[in-house]
Write a protein that holds these residues in place. Structure first.
Motif, mmCIF file in Angstrom:
data_model
loop_
_atom_site.group_PDB
_atom_site.id
_atom_site.type_symbol
_atom_site.label_atom_id
_atom_site.label_comp_id
_atom_site.label_asym_id
_atom_site.label_seq_id
_atom_site.Cartn_x
_atom_site.Cartn_y
_atom_site.Cartn_z
ATOM 1 N N SER A 88 38.931 100.384 109.349
ATOM 2 C CA SER A 88 38.513 99.168 108.662
ATOM 3 C C SER A 88 38.129 99.472 107.221
ATOM 4 O O SER A 88 37.814 98.565 106.456
ATOM 5 N N GLY B 248 47.765 89.276 112.793
ATOM 6 C CA GLY B 248 47.643 88.754 114.156
ATOM 7 C C GLY B 248 47.523 89.865 115.193
ATOM 8 O O GLY B 248 46.725 89.787 116.117
ATOM 9 N N THR C 146 46.487 92.997 114.668
ATOM 10 C CA THR C 146 45.391 93.956 114.466
ATOM 11 C C THR C 146 44.031 93.295 114.271
ATOM 12 O O THR C 146 43.009 93.981 114.307
ATOM 13 N N LYS C 147 44.020 91.983 113.981
ATOM 14 C CA LYS C 147 42.767 91.264 113.660
ATOM 15 C C LYS C 147 42.079 91.880 112.437
ATOM 16 O O LYS C 147 40.863 91.820 112.295
ATOM 17 N N ASN C 148 42.874 92.487 111.562
ATOM 18 C CA ASN C 148 42.354 93.131 110.350
ATOM 19 C C ASN C 148 43.069 92.502 109.146
ATOM 20 O O ASN C 148 44.299 92.533 109.063
ATOM 21 N N LYS C 149 42.279 91.947 108.205
ATOM 22 C CA LYS C 149 42.871 91.226 107.068
ATOM 23 C C LYS C 149 42.917 92.063 105.786
ATOM 24 O O LYS C 149 43.148 91.511 104.707
#
Ligand SMILES: NC(=O)c1ccc[n+]([C@@H]2O[C@H](COP(=O)([O-])OP(=O)(O)OC[C@H]3O[C@@H](n4cnc5c(N)ncnc54)[C@H](OP(=O)(O)O)[C@@H]3O)[C@@H](O)[C@H]2O)c1
Length: 70
Positions: A26, A49, A51-54
């Protein structure tokens, strides 16, 4: 936060590389350096979508153009 530039990140090895970094870290921000922005924005949405990491954005780069590389 460190920044990683990945060329060819919209498919194949580059896409998988970006996905694994987003899943495991992260504290990294990824720049997808790609020549096809439309295809790359779709790949970015897919990566977020999965990885839920932006921590990722697309920037235009055509490696066959020295002007683009500059
Ligand atoms: N040494 C080995 O054992 C080994 C094994 C596998 C692969 N490789 C090499 O690793 C690389 C990636 O393989 P891959 O299977 O992931 O291929 P791929 O799925 O075809 O992905 C190639 C990526 O490079 C991008 N690209 C091509 N020309 C570009 C340019 N002029 N400017 C910017 N981006 C460009 C493509 O973008 P677009 O979507 O715009 O086309 C695509 O995102 C290839 O060069 C392949 O030969 C080496």
């Amino acid at each position: 936060m460190k920044t990683i530039i990945i060329t060819g990140a919209n498919s194949g090895l580059g896409f998988e590389c970006a996905k694994n970094i987003l899943l495991e870290n992260s504290d990294y921000f990824i720049i997808m350096a790609c020549r096809n922005i439309e295809k790359s924005e779709k790949a970015k949405i897919e990566l977020i979508g999965k990885t839920k990491n932006k921590n990722i954005q697309v920037m235009e780069l055509n490696l066959s153009s020295f002007d683009s590389v500059r």
